[in-house]
Design a protein around this motif. Structure first.
Motif, PDB file in Angstrom:
ATOM      1  N   THR A   1      43.088  34.106  39.461  1.00  0.00           N
ATOM      2  CA  THR A   1      42.822  33.750  40.857  1.00  0.00           C
ATOM      3  C   THR A   1      44.111  33.674  41.665  1.00  0.00           C
ATOM      4  OG1 THR A   1      40.899  32.467  40.177  1.00  0.00           O
ATOM      5  CG2 THR A   1      41.738  32.075  42.392  1.00  0.00           C
ATOM      6  N   SER A   2      45.138  33.092  41.096  1.00  0.00           N
ATOM      7  CA  SER A   2      46.405  32.933  41.813  1.00  0.00           C
ATOM      8  C   SER A   2      47.082  34.278  42.052  1.00  0.00           C
ATOM      9  CB  SER A   2      47.344  32.022  41.020  1.00  0.00           C
ATOM     10  OG  SER A   2      47.658  32.603  39.763  1.00  0.00           O
ATOM     11  N   LEU A   3      46.910  35.216  41.128  1.00  0.00           N
ATOM     12  CA  LEU A   3      47.569  36.515  41.262  1.00  0.00           C
ATOM     13  C   LEU A   3      46.912  37.400  42.306  1.00  0.00           C
ATOM     14  CD1 LEU A   3      48.311  37.395  37.532  1.00  0.00           C
ATOM     15  CD2 LEU A   3      49.695  36.114  39.167  1.00  0.00           C
ATOM     16  N   SER A   4      45.662  37.147  42.613  1.00  0.00           N
ATOM     17  CA  SER A   4      44.956  37.967  43.599  1.00  0.00           C
ATOM     18  C   SER A   4      45.480  37.746  45.014  1.00  0.00           C
ATOM     19  CB  SER A   4      43.453  37.645  43.559  1.00  0.00           C
ATOM     20  OG  SER A   4      43.219  36.305  43.965  1.00  0.00           O
ATOM     21  N   LYS A   5      46.311  36.720  45.201  1.00  0.00           N
ATOM     22  CA  LYS A   5      46.803  36.381  46.531  1.00  0.00           C
ATOM     23  C   LYS A   5      48.212  36.908  46.807  1.00  0.00           C
ATOM     24  CE  LYS A   5      44.007  32.164  46.489  1.00  0.00           C
ATOM     25  NZ  LYS A   5      44.002  30.678  46.558  1.00  0.00           N
ATOM     26  N   VAL A   6      48.798  37.641  45.852  1.00  0.00           N
ATOM     27  CA  VAL A   6      50.153  38.149  46.052  1.00  0.00           C
ATOM     28  C   VAL A   6      50.148  39.675  46.095  1.00  0.00           C
ATOM     29  CG1 VAL A   6      51.159  36.141  44.912  1.00  0.00           C
ATOM     30  CG2 VAL A   6      50.686  38.202  43.567  1.00  0.00           C
ATOM     31  N   ASP A   7      51.212  40.237  46.671  1.00  0.00           N
ATOM     32  CA  ASP A   7      51.314  41.693  46.789  1.00  0.00           C
ATOM     33  C   ASP A   7      51.698  42.344  45.460  1.00  0.00           C
ATOM     34  OD1 ASP A   7      50.750  41.559  49.531  1.00  0.00           O
ATOM     35  OD2 ASP A   7      52.867  41.270  50.044  1.00  0.00           O
TER      36      ASP A   7
ATOM     37  N   GLU B   1      53.112  25.156  48.405  1.00  0.00           N
ATOM     38  CA  GLU B   1      53.484  26.488  48.873  1.00  0.00           C
ATOM     39  C   GLU B   1      53.495  27.498  47.728  1.00  0.00           C
ATOM     40  OE1 GLU B   1      54.018  27.384  52.073  1.00  0.00           O
ATOM     41  OE2 GLU B   1      53.413  25.355  52.611  1.00  0.00           O
ATOM     42  N   ILE B   2      53.723  27.009  46.513  1.00  0.00           N
ATOM     43  CA  ILE B   2      53.729  27.872  45.329  1.00  0.00           C
ATOM     44  C   ILE B   2      52.645  27.378  44.373  1.00  0.00           C
ATOM     45  CG2 ILE B   2      55.060  28.755  43.369  1.00  0.00           C
ATOM     46  CD1 ILE B   2      57.595  28.181  44.943  1.00  0.00           C
ATOM     47  N   ILE B   3      51.845  28.297  43.878  1.00  0.00           N
ATOM     48  CA  ILE B   3      50.765  27.951  42.957  1.00  0.00           C
ATOM     49  C   ILE B   3      51.219  28.184  41.517  1.00  0.00           C
ATOM     50  CG2 ILE B   3      48.399  28.499  42.236  1.00  0.00           C
ATOM     51  CD1 ILE B   3      47.916  29.582  45.049  1.00  0.00           C
ATOM     52  N   GLU B   4      50.832  27.292  40.645  1.00  0.00           N
ATOM     53  CA  GLU B   4      51.076  27.501  39.222  1.00  0.00           C
ATOM     54  C   GLU B   4      49.932  28.349  38.670  1.00  0.00           C
ATOM     55  OE1 GLU B   4      52.594  24.527  35.888  1.00  0.00           O
ATOM     56  OE2 GLU B   4      50.409  24.384  36.115  1.00  0.00           O
ATOM     57  N   GLY B   5      50.185  29.626  38.495  1.00  0.00           N
ATOM     58  CA  GLY B   5      49.134  30.538  38.047  1.00  0.00           C
ATOM     59  C   GLY B   5      49.042  30.601  36.544  1.00  0.00           C
ATOM     60  N   TYR B   6      48.732  29.460  35.949  1.00  0.00           N
ATOM     61  CA  TYR B   6      48.774  29.376  34.489  1.00  0.00           C
ATOM     62  C   TYR B   6      47.735  28.375  34.006  1.00  0.00           C
ATOM     63  CZ  TYR B   6      50.875  28.437  29.862  1.00  0.00           C
ATOM     64  OH  TYR B   6      51.100  28.292  28.519  1.00  0.00           O
ATOM     65  N   ASP B   7      46.988  28.758  33.009  1.00  0.00           N
ATOM     66  CA  ASP B   7      45.975  27.886  32.422  1.00  0.00           C
ATOM     67  C   ASP B   7      46.527  27.341  31.105  1.00  0.00           C
ATOM     68  OD1 ASP B   7      43.809  26.644  31.285  1.00  0.00           O
ATOM     69  OD2 ASP B   7      42.386  28.238  31.761  1.00  0.00           O
ATOM     70  N   SER B   8      46.952  26.094  31.128  1.00  0.00           N
ATOM     71  CA  SER B   8      47.581  25.491  29.946  1.00  0.00           C
ATOM     72  C   SER B   8      46.605  25.294  28.790  1.00  0.00           C
ATOM     73  CB  SER B   8      48.211  24.143  30.316  1.00  0.00           C
ATOM     74  OG  SER B   8      47.236  23.260  30.846  1.00  0.00           O
ATOM     75  N   SER B   9      45.311  25.248  29.095  1.00  0.00           N
ATOM     76  CA  SER B   9      44.328  25.038  28.024  1.00  0.00           C
ATOM     77  C   SER B   9      44.152  26.286  27.161  1.00  0.00           C
ATOM     78  CB  SER B   9      42.979  24.629  28.615  1.00  0.00           C
ATOM     79  OG  SER B   9      42.440  25.663  29.421  1.00  0.00           O
TER      80      SER B   9
END
Length: 256
Positions: free
Chosen positions: A165-171, A150-158
């Motif tokens: 991509t994850s931020l484009s889905k929130v208001d 239900e919650i995406i981890e919008g973070y690239d650890s590398s």
């Protein structure tokens, strides 16, 4: 003919007014007003529940001003204004840096600092993404939602960077000062200035900033009131203990 026209307009406007319901409380959960007419409903306050700290009692770096169908949130540190207008009403013709239709449905945050605020105002399920490593999240409920997808981890650890991509889905993204620059190219972002405040209560009051985006002023005000009560209670007990200790030490020294 004149009578017929009068009857027609009476029925027409009565129907329009009948479809529109004057809210008794702020609309939440992504709700919009229906059949809103700026001319017919010019005197209707769409935000009956307002921030109890319209000019922040503690925080020095933000404030909110209410109008009937929108509210102006100002970040004083950045000199940025956000016009938060009620869903179902026209975008206001005002000078603002950003326009946001409220209540928002989904959001992302960039710091664990803001996660308790999300839960305090009852918007846990609105958290669509966490723009950092979920390893730092301790909330059992949020971790379960994360495990269930239900919650995406919008973070690239590398690369130690935000995943756009994850931020484009929130208001809206609620970001700390350091992360705002990296999230703004990808999503509408409000940069919190809490780390520039100089006391616990000034920082805690940012729960009300978060509440403004969800029309959750009532819940946010209740949260900060509880925080203030607990803070003052602990402060009083510490001061009482300190006074008692000082008195005891003085008495013992005098006796000796």
């Amino acid at each position: 003919i004149m009578v017929s026209l009068v009857a027609f307009f009476c029925v027409f406007f009565h129907g329009a007014m009948g479809a529109f319901e004057r809210p008794e409380a702020n609309l939440v959960d992504g709700s919009c007003v229906s059949e809103f007419d700026a001319a017919l409903h010019a005197d209707v306050d769409l935000f009956p529940s307002k921030s109890s700290r319209v000019t922040a009692d503690y925080s020095l770096l933000w404030e909110v001003e209410y109008r009937l169908s929108y509210k102006m949130l100002t970040n004083k540190l950045r000199n940025e204004t956000f016009a938060l207008y009620q869903c179902g009403t026209p975008r206001p013709s005002v000078s603002a840096d950003f326009f946001v239709e409220v209540p928002i449905r989904t959001m992302a945050v960039t710091s664990t600092t803001y996660l308790p605020y999300v839960e305090m105002i009852g918007e846990r399920r609105a958290l669509g993404a966490y723009a950092s490593s979920f390893d730092f999240v301790t909330s059992t409920c949020l971790r379960r939602l994360y495990e269930e997808g239900e919650i995406i981890e919008g973070y690239d650890s590398s690369t130690y960077s935000v995943d756009p991509t994850s931020l484009s889905k929130v208001d809206v993204v609620i970001a700390d000062e350091w992360s705002a620059a990296s999230t703004r190219p990808h999503a509408l972002t409000y940069a919190m200035s809490d780390t520039h405040e100089d006391s616990v209560l000034k920082t805690a009051e940012y729960v009300e900033v978060l509440g403004l985006f969800f029309n959750r002023e009532r819940e946010a005000a209740a949260a900060i009131d509880l925080i203030v009560d607990r803070y003052e209670c602990v402060k009083e007990r510490v001061n009482r203990r300190r006074t008692t200790t000082t008195t005891t030490t003085t008495t013992t020294t005098t006796t000796t």
